[in-house]
Design a protein around this motif. Structure first.
Motif, short mmCIF file in Angstrom:
data_model
loop_
_atom_site.label_atom_id
_atom_site.label_comp_id
_atom_site.label_asym_id
_atom_site.label_seq_id
_atom_site.Cartn_x
_atom_site.Cartn_y
_atom_site.Cartn_z
N GLU A 116 76.78 44.45 66.96
CA GLU A 116 75.67 43.93 66.53
C GLU A 116 75.42 44.30 65.15
O GLU A 116 75.60 45.41 64.66
N GLU A 172 75.14 34.28 67.73
CA GLU A 172 74.03 34.94 68.38
C GLU A 172 73.46 36.28 67.52
O GLU A 172 72.49 36.39 67.01
N ASN A 173 74.52 36.96 67.06
CA ASN A 173 74.21 38.27 66.14
C ASN A 173 73.58 37.96 64.95
O ASN A 173 72.41 38.41 64.70
N SER A 176 72.00 34.94 64.31
CA SER A 176 70.71 34.17 64.59
C SER A 176 69.64 35.29 64.72
O SER A 176 68.53 35.17 64.25
N GLU A 177 70.02 36.14 65.66
CA GLU A 177 68.89 37.17 65.93
C GLU A 177 68.70 38.12 64.80
O GLU A 177 67.54 38.35 64.64
N LEU A 178 69.61 38.40 63.69
CA LEU A 178 69.15 39.21 62.65
C LEU A 178 68.40 38.41 61.77
O LEU A 178 67.44 38.75 61.32
N TYR A 179 68.74 37.01 61.60
CA TYR A 179 67.69 36.16 60.83
C TYR A 179 66.46 36.19 61.35
O TYR A 179 65.29 36.33 60.73
N ASP A 180 66.13 36.11 62.82
CA ASP A 180 64.97 36.16 63.36
C ASP A 180 64.07 37.51 62.79
O ASP A 180 63.14 37.72 62.72
N GLU A 181 64.98 38.71 62.98
CA GLU A 181 64.31 39.80 62.78
C GLU A 181 63.94 39.76 61.27
O GLU A 181 62.84 40.52 60.93
N GLU A 193 58.95 42.81 63.66
CA GLU A 193 57.78 42.97 64.84
C GLU A 193 56.69 43.76 64.05
O GLU A 193 57.11 44.79 63.13
#
Length: 103
Positions: A3, A86-87, A89-94, A99
């Motif tokens: 990840e 997926e990795n 995409s999740e990184l871009y969301d972060e 948070e």
């Protein structure tokens, strides 16, 4: 594939420098569509682009890999590996929606 972490991100501008704020992509049916470059960055030596359609900014975005062709020009490639997609995409969301409790 491991990840990615936020610390590995290096923001880049290579697509914008080559194409401006938007790129034109062609799908399998030959339809051309314009996408805005929402973000571009490198992680672990690989370049990635996040693209959104101008009239659909609130909807899904496209995650593509930035690759250099043998002649040195930039190309966008589909990420065929689901885990890599997926990795990223999740990184871009972060990167986009950090948070609250992280600060």
């Amino acid at each position: 594939m491991t990840e990615f972490s936020l610390e590995q991100v290096v923001w880049t501008q290579s697509l914008r420098e080559a194409f401006g704020e938007s790129v034109e992509l062609q799908d399998e049916q030959g339809q051309k569509e314009i996408y805005d470059i929402a973000a571009e960055f490198e992680v672990d030596g690989r370049g990635y682009a996040i693209l959104v359609q101008p009239d659909r900014k609130d909807e899904e975005y496209e995650v593509l890999r930035i690759v250099k062709s043998p002649d040195g020009s930039l190309e966008l490639a589909t990420i065929d590996n689901d885990e890599e997609w997926e990795n990223v995409s999740e990184l871009y969301d972060e990167l986009t929606f950090p948070e609250e409790d992280e600060y």
